[in-house]
Design a protein around this motif. Structure first.
Motif, PDB file in Angstrom:
ATOM      1  N   ASP A 190       0.436  -4.033  10.478  1.00  0.00           N
ATOM      2  CA  ASP A 190       0.983  -4.055   9.114  1.00  0.00           C
ATOM      3  C   ASP A 190       1.450  -5.459   8.740  1.00  0.00           C
ATOM      4  N   THR A 191       2.104  -6.136   9.684  1.00  0.00           N
ATOM      5  CA  THR A 191       2.571  -7.502   9.431  1.00  0.00           C
ATOM      6  C   THR A 191       1.403  -8.447   9.198  1.00  0.00           C
ATOM      7  N   LEU A 192       0.356  -8.308  10.020  1.00  0.00           N
ATOM      8  CA  LEU A 192      -0.814  -9.178   9.881  1.00  0.00           C
ATOM      9  C   LEU A 192      -1.491  -8.959   8.529  1.00  0.00           C
ATOM     10  N   LEU A 193      -1.645  -7.699   8.122  1.00  0.00           N
ATOM     11  CA  LEU A 193      -2.267  -7.417   6.829  1.00  0.00           C
ATOM     12  C   LEU A 193      -1.456  -8.020   5.691  1.00  0.00           C
ATOM     13  N   ARG A 194      -0.126  -7.920   5.813  1.00  0.00           N
ATOM     14  CA  ARG A 194       0.729  -8.495   4.775  1.00  0.00           C
ATOM     15  C   ARG A 194       0.566 -10.023   4.748  1.00  0.00           C
ATOM     16  N   GLN A 195       0.449 -10.645   5.899  1.00  0.00           N
ATOM     17  CA  GLN A 195       0.241 -12.096   5.953  1.00  0.00           C
ATOM     18  C   GLN A 195      -1.092 -12.480   5.317  1.00  0.00           C
ATOM     19  N   LEU A 196      -2.122 -11.713   5.623  1.00  0.00           N
ATOM     20  CA  LEU A 196      -3.444 -12.005   5.069  1.00  0.00           C
ATOM     21  C   LEU A 196      -3.476 -11.798   3.565  1.00  0.00           C
ATOM     22  N   ALA A 197      -2.734 -10.785   3.093  1.00  0.00           N
ATOM     23  CA  ALA A 197      -2.730 -10.467   1.667  1.00  0.00           C
ATOM     24  C   ALA A 197      -1.853 -11.428   0.878  1.00  0.00           C
ATOM     25  N   GLY A 198      -0.740 -11.822   1.464  1.00  0.00           N
ATOM     26  CA  GLY A 198       0.208 -12.666   0.756  1.00  0.00           C
ATOM     27  C   GLY A 198       1.117 -11.897  -0.179  1.00  0.00           C
ATOM     28  N   ILE A 199       0.837 -10.602  -0.368  1.00  0.00           N
ATOM     29  CA  ILE A 199       1.640  -9.713  -1.203  1.00  0.00           C
ATOM     30  C   ILE A 199       1.662  -8.348  -0.527  1.00  0.00           C
ATOM     31  N   PRO A 200       2.504  -7.409  -0.963  1.00  0.00           N
ATOM     32  CA  PRO A 200       2.481  -6.068  -0.385  1.00  0.00           C
ATOM     33  C   PRO A 200       1.094  -5.430  -0.499  1.00  0.00           C
ATOM     34  N   ARG A 235     -14.064  -6.979  -3.397  1.00  0.00           N
ATOM     35  CA  ARG A 235     -13.555  -5.611  -3.263  1.00  0.00           C
ATOM     36  C   ARG A 235     -12.032  -5.556  -3.155  1.00  0.00           C
ATOM     37  N   LEU A 236     -11.377  -6.697  -3.106  1.00  0.00           N
ATOM     38  CA  LEU A 236      -9.918  -6.722  -3.080  1.00  0.00           C
ATOM     39  C   LEU A 236      -9.411  -7.194  -4.436  1.00  0.00           C
ATOM     40  N   ALA A 237      -8.416  -6.491  -4.953  1.00  0.00           N
ATOM     41  CA  ALA A 237      -7.863  -6.835  -6.265  1.00  0.00           C
ATOM     42  C   ALA A 237      -6.372  -6.555  -6.263  1.00  0.00           C
ATOM     43  N   THR A 238      -5.646  -7.280  -7.093  1.00  0.00           N
ATOM     44  CA  THR A 238      -4.204  -7.085  -7.205  1.00  0.00           C
ATOM     45  C   THR A 238      -3.896  -6.211  -8.411  1.00  0.00           C
ATOM     46  N   VAL A 239      -3.162  -5.133  -8.167  1.00  0.00           N
ATOM     47  CA  VAL A 239      -2.725  -4.236  -9.238  1.00  0.00           C
ATOM     48  C   VAL A 239      -1.230  -4.016  -9.084  1.00  0.00           C
ATOM     49  N   GLN A 240      -0.470  -4.366 -10.100  1.00  0.00           N
ATOM     50  CA  GLN A 240       0.980  -4.177 -10.092  1.00  0.00           C
ATOM     51  C   GLN A 240       1.621  -4.775  -8.836  1.00  0.00           C
ATOM     52  N   GLY A 241       1.171  -5.961  -8.449  1.00  0.00           N
ATOM     53  CA  GLY A 241       1.775  -6.665  -7.326  1.00  0.00           C
ATOM     54  C   GLY A 241       1.384  -6.152  -5.960  1.00  0.00           C
ATOM     55  N   ARG A 242       0.368  -5.293  -5.886  1.00  0.00           N
ATOM     56  CA  ARG A 242      -0.124  -4.777  -4.589  1.00  0.00           C
ATOM     57  C   ARG A 242      -1.594  -5.141  -4.423  1.00  0.00           C
ATOM     58  N   LEU A 243      -1.960  -5.479  -3.189  1.00  0.00           N
ATOM     59  CA  LEU A 243      -3.366  -5.749  -2.901  1.00  0.00           C
ATOM     60  C   LEU A 243      -4.071  -4.422  -2.672  1.00  0.00           C
ATOM     61  N   CYS A 244      -5.085  -4.139  -3.470  1.00  0.00           N
ATOM     62  CA  CYS A 244      -5.774  -2.849  -3.442  1.00  0.00           C
ATOM     63  C   CYS A 244      -7.248  -3.035  -3.107  1.00  0.00           C
ATOM     64  N   LEU A 245      -7.848  -1.962  -2.650  1.00  0.00           N
ATOM     65  CA  LEU A 245      -9.270  -1.954  -2.320  1.00  0.00           C
ATOM     66  C   LEU A 245     -10.042  -1.268  -3.443  1.00  0.00           C
TER      67      LEU A 245
END
Length: 715
Positions: A190-200, A235-245
């Motif tokens: 979970d921490t790694l994914l958050r680091q890669l995303a830069g956002i929740p 395939r990755l997009a930001t919606v309402q401050g979250r990284l979504c698929l």
């Protein structure tokens, strides 16, 4: 592969074992599966050693070198020359001696190879006279004989770290210590994914990744490269401050640069065909290789070698029964015409057994219709046409209307509207009321308009009004999808008015219907269902999914935003609430019984018991403002909420949801459907939850304090 240079996450213990103070020489081996982050760990070791002032020599076993250079002498010599200025001019003589021997002739006899290694030993001894150095060898296993060169550095007093795949090797046997890179635990992932995303990160993204990557999910290198590939694909997009698929129902594939994909490419067409069969419902056994060779015209030996190589590389597992199993869904290869070739080959040999039937079913419409194959498919099923693929093949080869009716029923029950759309398209010339109903179901679930071939039918008229955003009444839905049925229900009227047809179809069609896992209707159904319950995180996740789906109808998207704004408001997320908020009337389903409405109803005059229960509901929802309202109501009685047991043991959001469903008496299959993961993933989480709860049964888990609250357990 092109490696991602990133700070390793969750590897503190491994990095601690690789720290060095320069006092004692050592050979340490870092071992792990492809994508486990060996390169990232070596990179961090290099940075730490450089900060301590040590000279670090790096070599990569995957780099190009002469075929005769079994020791990797060229790579090592070039790496030392690259740090010549730091090591000092006194190395000139020793470097020249090694350079003269580092030729094809230098490997021509045992004596010459001994002289070469002796020259390297003298070189490392000369370096040690000034200061000890560190030698880091990535992909050391790709050097023919890595032990020979690397141990000369160790014996001369230096620090050597070599990275290689998991499994026994001479290098591991000679090492002073072997550091295993096991998959990261869930919190570290979970921490790694958050680091890669830069956002929740939206909760759907890790669920889809875990289901696709399977045993590779905890490998940081695999996660890094897969996330980079998804980003590159858009395939990755930001919606309402979250990284979504985007399109979570679409498969996630390993990038072409992943080590397992590279190994698969090395095996050529034979390897790809083995993986394609191993990934299919038919499966592949070692004993099937002659059958496969006969169908494709390739040599059995080519398949045998490919199977050995794929098992050794970790692409396939070989079970004790001889079955080859694909370890990772993200590595699935499209079979193309393979099933057709195998089926036709078996039929030509007069073999009509279950394996033949399986390949006919898997071939689908890639085989030309042959009515005589219906007998093969029927005879080999204990329950005729129980499997969708067999039902589809049976109808395809016979074009029988009764079989088509059974197929449509199975597809609706399975929620497979992609294949149902194919059936509709292929049956336009046989259009009738049954096919019109199927076409309307496809249109509403997929967001794609009905074919004009159905114009004039009630189903076409309803879908036209649906796509125009007009309100749909319950009696219209009943008349179109279950003619002759009488159904009147105030709640269902509200669901129709709110365009939440998933619940309406479930009530109307009963066990012969299932809401699909993906698509605009499915996402909106989850928004409404979880809004009415307590899993608002999933409801907001579904709302974000709906925002990214261009097929979603405008009215449902508007209602979804209204509900999302209300949930965010109660959770104290003002910025998100404002972003979601749209003008207009709330959907009628907002007035239906929901857990939120239950809490609001007891605030004015509820007693302590009711308010205490309301407090637990507000906590489960995660609504901070609602919690505050309940606390104020309890204060009227001079009461306060009871302290809750702090025993969550760092449970993930998904694990909290699984515990909740276990307490509702759900089966693994029902849980998998509810949380959008595979049954195998549910089983893995249950194993971990049993260990955390200190129990062995579902009842024990349900009655434990794990998850922070207790509920009555369904029988």
């Amino acid at each position: 592969m092109a490696r991602q240079r990133t700070e390793p996450t969750g590897r503190q213990d491994e990095l601690a074992a690789l720290r060095w103070d320069g006092s004692t020489p050592a050979l340490k081996v870092v071992r792990g599966d492809a994508g486990s982050g060996k390169t990232a760990v070596l990179g961090q070791v290099r940075r730490e050693l450089a900060e301590q002032g040590f000279v670090v020599i790096e070599m990569d076993g995957s780099a190009e070198r002469p075929d005769w250079d079994a020791f990797g002498a060229h790579l090592l010599l070039d790496a030392i020359r690259g740090r010549f200025e730091e090591l000092g001019a006194g190395l000139v003589t020793a470097l020249d001696a090694v350079g003269k021997l580092c030729t094809a002739d230098g490997y021509s006899s045992p004596w010459r190879r001994f002289c070469l290694l002796n020259a390297f030993s003298a070189l490392f001894t000369t370096i040690r006279a000034t200061a000890p150095i560190a030698v880091l060898a990535d992909d050391a296993h790709l050097l023919g004989q890595p032990v020979a060169a690397l141990t000369t550095a160790q014996r001369a007093g230096h620090f050597v770290v070599a990275a290689c795949p998991d499994g026994p090797s001479e290098l591991s046997e000679r090492a002073d210590e072997v550091i295993e890179l096991r998959p990261l635990p869930d919190p570290a992932v979970d921490t790694l994914l958050r680091q890669l995303a830069g956002i929740p990160v939206d909760p759907v993204l890790p669920r889809v990744l875990q289901d696709a990557l399977g045993c590779l999910y905890g490998n940081p290198g695999t996660l890094v490269s897969t996330m980079a590939d998804l980003r590159e694909q858009g395939r990755l997009a930001t919606v309402q401050g979250r990284l979504c698929l985007r399109d979570p129902g679409e498969p996630v594939r390993l990038p072409a640069s992943h080590p397992l994909m590279v190994e698969l490419d090395r095996c050529g067409d034979a390897g790809r065909e083995l993986v394609a069969l191993a990934s299919s419902a038919v499966g592949c056994r070692v004993d099937d290789i002659p059958m496969l060779a006969a169908a494709t015209g390739r040599a059995p030996l080519a398949y045998g070698r490919a199977a050995d190589q794929l098992v050794l590389a970790g692409v396939l597992d070989s079970e004790s029964t001889g079955r080859l199993r694909n370890r990772c869904r993200a590595l699935t290869v499209e079979p193309g015409d393979l099933h057709r070739l195998v089926a036709e080959s078996l039929l030509a040999q007069g073999r009509h057994g279950p394996v033949t039937a399986g390949h006919i079913a898997a071939a689908g419409r890639s085989m030309a219709p042959r009515p005589e194959l219906l007998e093969v498919l029927q005879d080999k099923q204990s329950k005729p046409f129980a499997a969708v693929s067999h039902a589809y093949a049976a109808w395809w080869h016979s074009r029988d209307r009764d079989l088509r009716a059974e197929l449509i029923r199975l597809l609706v029950r399975a929620g497979d509207y992609t294949r149902l759309a194919q059936v509709v398209e292929e049956s336009i010339d046989q259009a009738d009321e049954e096919l019109a109903i199927a076409a309307a179901l496809v249109a509403i679930h997929s967001g794609q308009r009905m074919s004009a071939a159905f114009e004039g039918t009630p189903q076409f008229a309803l879908c036209r009004r649906w796509f125009a955003g007009e309100e749909i009444r319950l009696d219209e839905v009943v008349a179109c999808f279950a003619p002759g049925t009488v159904l009147s229900d105030r709640d269902l009227e509200a669901f129709c008015a709110s365009r939440e047809l998933g619940t309406v179809f479930s009530a109307l069609l009963g066990p012969d219907y299932r809401v699909p896992d993906s698509g605009p209707l499915a996402a909106y159904h989850r928004v409404c269902r979880e809004y009415a319950g307590t899993d608002w995180s999933s409801a907001l996740s579904a709302a974000r999914e709906l925002e990214l789906d261009p097929r979603a109808d405008a009215a449902a998207k508007r209602y979804s935003r209204m509900l999302a704004a209300e949930m965010a408001d109660w959770r104290g997320e003002d910025r998100q609430a404002e972003s979601w908020r749209v003008p207009g009337d709330y959907p009628a389903l907002r007035e239906l019984p929901t857990r939120l409405n239950e809490v609001l109803a007891c605030l004015p005059d509820g007693d302590v018991a009711a308010l205490t229960e309301a407090y637990e509901t507000a906590r489960a929802i995660g609504a901070s403002r609602l919690i505050a309202e309940v606390k104020r109501a309890l204060a009227r009685f001079g009461a306060a909420p009871a302290a809750t047991r702090a025993r969550t043991d760092e449970l993930s959001e998904l694990q909290h949801r699984i515990i909740e469903l276990i307490r509702q008496g759900r089966t693994n299959r029902q849980i998998a459907v509810a949380v959008l993961v595979s049954e195998k993933t549910v089983e893995k989480h249950l194993t971990r939850l049993f260990a955390k709860a200190g129990c062995r049964t579902r009842h024990g888990l349900a009655t434990s304090g794990l998850g922070g609250r207790l509920e009555p357990v369904s029988a």
